[in-house]
Design a protein around this motif. Sequence first.
Motif, PDB file in Angstrom:
ATOM      1  N   GLY A 112      12.717   2.596   2.023  1.00 19.61           N
ATOM      2  CA  GLY A 112      13.109   1.460   2.853  1.00 19.61           C
ATOM      3  C   GLY A 112      12.112   0.189   2.888  1.00 19.61           C
ATOM      4  O   GLY A 112      11.824   0.114   1.673  1.00 19.61           O
ATOM      5  N   ALA A 113      11.972  -0.441   3.955  1.00 20.31           N
ATOM      6  CA  ALA A 113      11.030  -1.639   3.587  1.00 20.31           C
ATOM      7  C   ALA A 113       9.624  -1.400   3.554  1.00 20.31           C
ATOM      8  O   ALA A 113       9.124  -0.637   4.227  1.00 20.31           O
ATOM      9  N   VAL A 114       9.092  -1.955   2.474  1.00 24.32           N
ATOM     10  CA  VAL A 114       7.655  -1.775   2.078  1.00 24.32           C
ATOM     11  C   VAL A 114       6.815  -3.011   1.974  1.00 24.32           C
ATOM     12  O   VAL A 114       7.637  -3.766   1.357  1.00 24.32           O
ATOM     13  N   SER A 115       5.666  -3.230   2.551  1.00 29.48           N
ATOM     14  CA  SER A 115       5.150  -4.425   2.413  1.00 29.48           C
ATOM     15  C   SER A 115       4.678  -4.333   0.840  1.00 29.48           C
ATOM     16  O   SER A 115       4.244  -3.493   0.133  1.00 29.48           O
ATOM     17  N   TYR A 116       4.172  -5.868   0.520  1.00 23.52           N
ATOM     18  CA  TYR A 116       3.600  -6.393  -0.790  1.00 23.52           C
ATOM     19  C   TYR A 116       2.406  -5.711  -0.853  1.00 23.52           C
ATOM     20  O   TYR A 116       1.995  -5.021  -2.038  1.00 23.52           O
ATOM     21  N   LEU A 117       1.540  -5.579   0.269  1.00 22.88           N
ATOM     22  CA  LEU A 117       0.371  -5.032   0.164  1.00 22.88           C
ATOM     23  C   LEU A 117       0.380  -3.374  -0.016  1.00 22.88           C
ATOM     24  O   LEU A 117      -0.616  -2.911  -0.887  1.00 22.88           O
ATOM     25  N   THR A 118       1.171  -2.760   0.545  1.00 20.99           N
ATOM     26  CA  THR A 118       1.281  -1.211   0.164  1.00 20.99           C
ATOM     27  C   THR A 118       1.617  -0.979  -1.432  1.00 20.99           C
ATOM     28  O   THR A 118       1.069  -0.072  -2.069  1.00 20.99           O
ATOM     29  N   LEU A 119       2.368  -1.990  -1.594  1.00 20.15           N
ATOM     30  CA  LEU A 119       2.849  -1.749  -3.380  1.00 20.15           C
ATOM     31  C   LEU A 119       1.658  -1.952  -4.226  1.00 20.15           C
ATOM     32  O   LEU A 119       1.578  -1.389  -5.136  1.00 20.15           O
ATOM     33  N   ALA A 120       0.855  -2.868  -3.708  1.00 23.71           N
ATOM     34  CA  ALA A 120      -0.310  -3.256  -4.642  1.00 23.71           C
ATOM     35  C   ALA A 120      -1.373  -2.401  -4.423  1.00 23.71           C
ATOM     36  O   ALA A 120      -1.991  -1.962  -5.677  1.00 23.71           O
ATOM     37  N   VAL A 121      -1.458  -1.571  -3.330  1.00 24.51           N
ATOM     38  CA  VAL A 121      -2.572  -0.357  -3.362  1.00 24.51           C
ATOM     39  C   VAL A 121      -2.208   0.845  -3.815  1.00 24.51           C
ATOM     40  O   VAL A 121      -3.067   1.796  -3.914  1.00 24.51           O
ATOM     41  N   SER A 122      -0.832   1.150  -3.736  1.00 29.64           N
ATOM     42  CA  SER A 122      -0.309   2.507  -4.072  1.00 29.64           C
ATOM     43  C   SER A 122      -0.858   2.956  -5.691  1.00 29.64           C
ATOM     44  O   SER A 122      -1.251   4.115  -5.616  1.00 29.64           O
ATOM     45  N   PRO A 123      -0.607   2.226  -6.544  1.00 36.31           N
ATOM     46  CA  PRO A 123      -1.112   2.711  -7.994  1.00 36.31           C
ATOM     47  C   PRO A 123      -2.822   2.886  -7.898  1.00 36.31           C
ATOM     48  O   PRO A 123      -2.997   3.941  -8.535  1.00 36.31           O
TER      49      PRO A 123
END
Length: 546
Positions: free
Chosen positions: A320-331
């Motif tokens: 679903g909707a995921v913030s850009y910040l979440t995508l940045a810290v996930s790796p």
Amino acid sequence: MELRSRALYCSFCAVAVLLCSSLVFAGDIVHQDDVAPKRPGCDNNFVLVKVPIWVDGEEITEFVGVGARFGLTLESKEKRANQIRVSLADPPDCCSVPKNKLTGEAILVHRGKCSFITKANVAEAAGASALLIINNQTELFKMVCEANETDVIVGIPVVMLPKDAGKSLKLSMSNSSNVSIQMYSPHRPLVDVAEVFLWLMAVGTILCASYWSAWSAREASIEQDKLLKDGSDEYLSKETQHSSGVVDINILSAICFIMIASCFLLMLYKFMSHLFIEILVVLFCIGGVEGLQTCLVALLSCFRWFEPAAECHIKVPFLGAVSYLTLAVSPLCISFAVLWAVYRGVSFAWIGQDILGIALIITVLQIIRVPNLKVGTVLLGCAFMYDIFWVFVSKWFFHKSVMIVVARGDGSGEDGIPMLLKIPRMFDPWGGYSIIGFGDIILPGLLVAFSLRYDWLCKKSLKAGYFLWAMLAYGLGLLVTYVALNLMDGHGQPALLYIVPFTLGTLITLGKTRGDLKHLWIRGEPSGRFCPHVRLHSDEKQPSKM
């Protein structure tokens, strides 16, 4: 956001069955034997013994044995322990006079065919200065006197070594004629720094999670107050709860949790293996990544530089909707978990395990909530009986403590399940780790977090509220657990046996004294409020009837 929280909740349920591991032993590797009572000549305390092995004047390895109930006591300092040459017994069981001549050597014998006292008396009469008995199992056994042996006089130290240690020592003796040992039993410190830090970690984790949970509830209520002008109370309260990603547990789910945990624990006990541990490591990494990611996003969102990235979302398949910040810290979170999994065998890997574990615990306490004291009482009451049964009562049915065997990882070839916070015992000459199970933090933490949400809802001061006393009760209960752990000579202790009466008893007693028990028990809120997460600031319009 609702889909993501439900997915996290499901992954939590998959891991949660492992979270009730009790606070376990401080290094005891010896079978308990209380059959033979102490008596004159057979009244030594059971102590672990360090046995360094010297070959041709060079120390090559060190084994751990256990001293007998009888015989001379050993030195506690390594520098006071003399080196003694080792000889093999002939016959190997030492039940009859040895054929080889002994002149002060330590004699290495096999267990069996006669009593421990007989072996010791024969060895001493032949001129041996010490007796090393090789067990027929990989574990150790506490050597006691037989019931018919009334007059026990043994003038040499007697130590048992595990089976693998005996094999290694015999191999060294076959390769060299100059093999010697030392035997000494260093004392453990009364209080180890590791226990202090572990206590601080557990209390600090609940403290952080409780304030985050209460703050999130207050933010949700503020937002709903703005929406109340345009919609019905019941509809908006439900929508707000779903959108906030919070799951309130009920009585049925609390009981089911303990039942599933029992089944999973029994399955771990029966089928514990290296492969099973690998599966648990994968599950732990998944939960740890989710927890670390959630905590980092929440922390970075507090800084205005990261606000745009936290508020902008993108649709991701299946998530679903995921913030850009979440995508940045996930790796970063995934890499951290993978590195820990790969190098979890190194000496400092406990740091990564604790970071992932604390992040997971805080996230769980943020998402899973106890709606009232009744649910909290059922949950902790069941967990209380669960801990006692699987640590103590299970010995009657399985001949071993199921909880300790699983937490210790017997049969897995590793140090135990990863669902633990652990710190190495820094000043303990025996080494090892002080550990606490996730369940001993999460389960009482749910009740402590509820008390803070209630205080903020009712606008109670810190002293007049319930959170301060619940927090103190948890800290005191955990402290009593460590005291009991040391008094019981390191034997496993179910932490919830002490924590639950302190925390639950404090809230119930205090609520009854103050006249709030009915509200705490049924509603979890003051009169006139629909939900503890709703209308937090409506006191000006609807005064509380407390």
